[in-house]
Design an enzyme around this catalytic site. Structure first.
Site, mmCIF file in Angstrom:
data_model
loop_
_atom_site.group_PDB
_atom_site.id
_atom_site.type_symbol
_atom_site.label_atom_id
_atom_site.label_comp_id
_atom_site.label_asym_id
_atom_site.label_seq_id
_atom_site.Cartn_x
_atom_site.Cartn_y
_atom_site.Cartn_z
ATOM 1 N N GLU A 1 33.767 33.778 43.491
ATOM 2 C CA GLU A 1 34.535 33.928 43.833
ATOM 3 C C GLU A 1 33.947 34.088 45.402
ATOM 4 O OE1 GLU A 1 35.688 37.761 41.985
ATOM 5 O OE2 GLU A 1 36.787 36.571 41.221
ATOM 6 N N CYS B 1 43.461 42.685 41.272
ATOM 7 C CA CYS B 1 42.865 43.517 43.022
ATOM 8 C C CYS B 1 44.093 42.512 44.007
ATOM 9 C CB CYS B 1 41.236 43.301 43.797
ATOM 10 S SG CYS B 1 41.117 41.206 42.996
HETATM 11 ZN ZN LIG Z 1 41.531 40.364 44.952
#
Ligand SMILES: [Zn+2]
Length: 653
Positions: A314, A398
């Protein structure tokens, strides 16, 4: 009588301890005009803030309810029975939604929403343990194992989001219940971690910037000290649990030179560093931040402001690795980049940081949410074959809960000030009341930015006094000869000074009620080229107008866009389409459709803002168009480009 006296004493003490402070800052840093003082009312952000209030908050609350995120607090607080549901960092989502609600309430009070939020806060407060600890997963699922998994346990990360929510809700409503919970937890954390206590750093940064917010509201030095402690411990062998590149824990923060690892972690870390530098004046934090900023912006950022190309971590890979179809570009990373760059601007007063903030909010950040406000991208690619779509929620959610708090907080990114200097940061229609050293000033800003070039300010100081208005010259203007600033100041000449180094035009004078300043920012369509080191974009061009990046979607272009080429001499026109995608500027012209083995054929094309893609029929999308129709041409072009294009940026404005 004695009871009354006693109650009064308590109130006085509480005010002394928790008196809201204006954001204390180092001598040179700027202070953002707080969200409570800036009321956005324009055609671009106004409807988005309203959609956020009506649809996004509602959708997020609903998902937090049905996924057990809110119930986890009730169970932890023994208000309900059951088992913890979901991921170990799910508490953070509830906190982030509350933060978003706080900003929304500051622009429009909503008693029903406030009652609903207060009821959630009651559950959060009930879940707090007697010693101040608060985390539903580690209390319900792994009791007795607190702080045993600092690397991936996310206790400090969740704490950070609690602190941010508590500060925002207190600032918006004046209610301190959540703030008291936050302070009690922060005090508990300070009793566990510190120079004379346990040495550790959070596996996911966030608490650092949140402790700074808590310090700013409460004035309690220990929160700032704890933020500094977590920052200073990072990358040092003596915390004995190095997490490496992934969590920017490979070397001490002052020795870091490149952006590495997980993109969101990195952005939150740098935001915390910038906050501490602004408060303490610690110049040793500024140097690494500037080095890292150049590494990101010059070599590792997409034209949309997206960062972190790789799904595997990520995050970041190697310089110029910016693939389009597989671009990860997490929405949270764009938000993190916006948060960090806003802080860098406040810290330095340099408009280049505001430019990046602006790039994020109109492109890679805003693409994270559908126009309806209830569907979200986690991943924001720059090209698609038609399979990538926004969804209502994620197990790891998130991104929706980050965007629900970012959009209603836009007011805080509009102005900044220091003494008698007032800075425009983002051009957004609004009315604001700003407390400068010489007095209060009401400002009304009218604009149809980012679509139209004119911005009009009406200045109304409570009494005439001298101050300097600094108008940002957006970086995307750099090819324009000058920004035109005009004004109507009866009987006086408007004197403007171009601040070339920092990217502002300054007007210093005694201001009177009703003075008007108009700014004109030429907005031609711009052809943007990537640095030739970016393999994915060799021989390709992207289109921008003002701060907005455009893309081509299949729905506007007969189904296919990946085969289109845009010759260098193609004429491109811009026009506003009121009924399209909530009202957007579109670009139109003639491209070439390329079919292998056949001659290219001219075809009309239409481009729409990148942020608005995937809001209609699914289909192909591209940002970077081939500029030539053959590979050989592209190679030649790349060679020539290497001779002429500066290597300074991953794309040239
Ligand atoms: Zn996120």
């Amino acid at each position: 009588m004695s009871r009354l006296f006693s109650a009064a004493s308590l109130i006085i003490i509480a005010l002394l301890v928790l008196c809201p402070r204006t954001q204390a800052a180092g001598p040179d840093s700027l202070t953002a005009v707080p969200f409570q003082e800036v009321h956005i009312q324009d055609a671009f952000w106004g409807p988005r803030i309203e959609t956020n209030r009506k649809a996004t908050i509602e959708a997020n609350l609903h998902e937090c309810e049905i996924s057990g995120r809110i119930k986890n607090f009730a169970i932890c607080g023994k208000l309900e029975t059951g088992h913890h549901q979901g991921l170990l960092f799910n508490d953070s989502d509830v906190y982030k939604v509350i933060e978003g609600i706080a900003y929304a309430l500051s622009s429009r009070r909503d008693p029903a929403l406030e009652r609903r939020t207060d009821a959630i806060i009651d559950k959060i407060a009930a879940a707090q343990q007697p010693d101040g600890y608060l985390n539903t997963y580690w209390t319900l699922v792994e009791p007795g194992k607190r702080w045993t998994n600092i690397k991936f346990g996310h206790e400090l990360y969740c704490a950070g989001h609690l602190f941010e929510a508590a500060v925002a809700y207190y600032q918006a409503t004046g209610k301190r219940k959540l703030l008291d919970v936050a302070c009690k937890f922060a005090d508990h954390i300070a009793s566990v971690f510190g120079p004379d206590r346990r040495h550790a750093v959070p596996g996911h940064e966030e608490i650092e910037l949140a402790l700074v917010k808590l310090y700013r509201v409460t004035g309690r030095e220990r929160y700032l000290k704890l933020a500094e402690f977590f920052l200073n411990m990072r990358g040092r062998a003596d915390h004995r649990q190095l997490f490496g590149d992934y969590a920017q824990d490979h070397k001490p923060i002052r020795e870091q030179t490149e952006v590495v690892g997980h993109a969101v972690r990195a952005m939150y870390l740098y935001s915390g560093m910038a906050d501490v530098a602004a408060l303490t004046g610690d110049q040793s934090l500024l140097k690494p931040l500037e080095r890292i900023w150049h590494d990101v912006v010059d070599r590792k950022m997409y034209v949309t402001g997206g960062i972190g190309p790789s799904a595997s971590n990520e995050g970041f890979t190697v310089p110029y690795d910016l693939p389009n179809d597989s671009a990860y570009c997490e929405t949270c990373a764009a938000i993190g980049m916006a948060l960090w760059n806003h802080r860098m601007f406040l810290l330095t007063g340099n408009a280049k940081y505001a430019d990046v903030l602006e790039r994020e909010v109109y492109n890679g950040l805003l693409s994270g949410i559908a126009l309806t406000g209830d569907r979200f991208f986690y991943v924001n690619p720059l090209a698609s074959k038609g399979k990538h779509h926004r969804v209502p929620w994620f197990d790891c959610s998130c991104c929706p809960t980050n965007i629900v708090r970012y959009i209603p907080g836009m007011g805080e990114r509009v102005y900044a000030h220091r003494g008698n200097d007032l800075y425009t940061v983002l051009y957004v229609g609004n009315t604001a009341t700003i407390a400068l050293k010489g007095g209060k000033v009401k400002i009304t800003e009218e604009t149809r930015y980012p679509w139209e070039r004119r911005i009009r300010f009406v200045i109304e100081p409570e009494k005439p006094f001298k101050f300097t208005l600094h108008l940002r010259r957006p970086g995307w203007l750099q090819s324009a000869p000058t920004t035109e600033v005009t004004g109507r100041v009866p009987g006086r000449q408007l004197t403007t000074v171009l601040e070339g180094r920092t990217g502002f035009t300054a007007i210093t004078q005694e201001w009177h009620k009703g003075d008007v300043v108009e700014v004109d920012l030429p907005m031609p369509v711009r052809r943007v080229h990537a640095d030739p080191h970016v393999k994915a974009d060799v021989g390709r061009v992207a289109l921008m107008r003002g701060p907005v990046v455009f893309c081509l979607e299949g729905v506007d272009n007969g189904g296919h866009v990946r085969n289109l080429a845009l010759p260098t001499d193609a004429a491109i026109s811009a026009s506003f389409e009121k009924g399209l995608l909530g009202g957007v500027e579109v670009l139109q012209g003639q491209a070439l459709a390329v079919t292998p083995g056949q001659a290219a054929t001219p075809v009309a094309f239409k481009a729409v803002p990148y942020y608005a893609w995937d809001n209609r029929q699914p289909g192909e999308m591209v940002v970077w168009l081939r500029e030539k129709t053959s590979r050989q041409d592209a190679k030649t072009q790349s060679k020539n480009a290497k001779k002429t294009i500066s290597l300074r940026a991953a794309f040239a404005p």
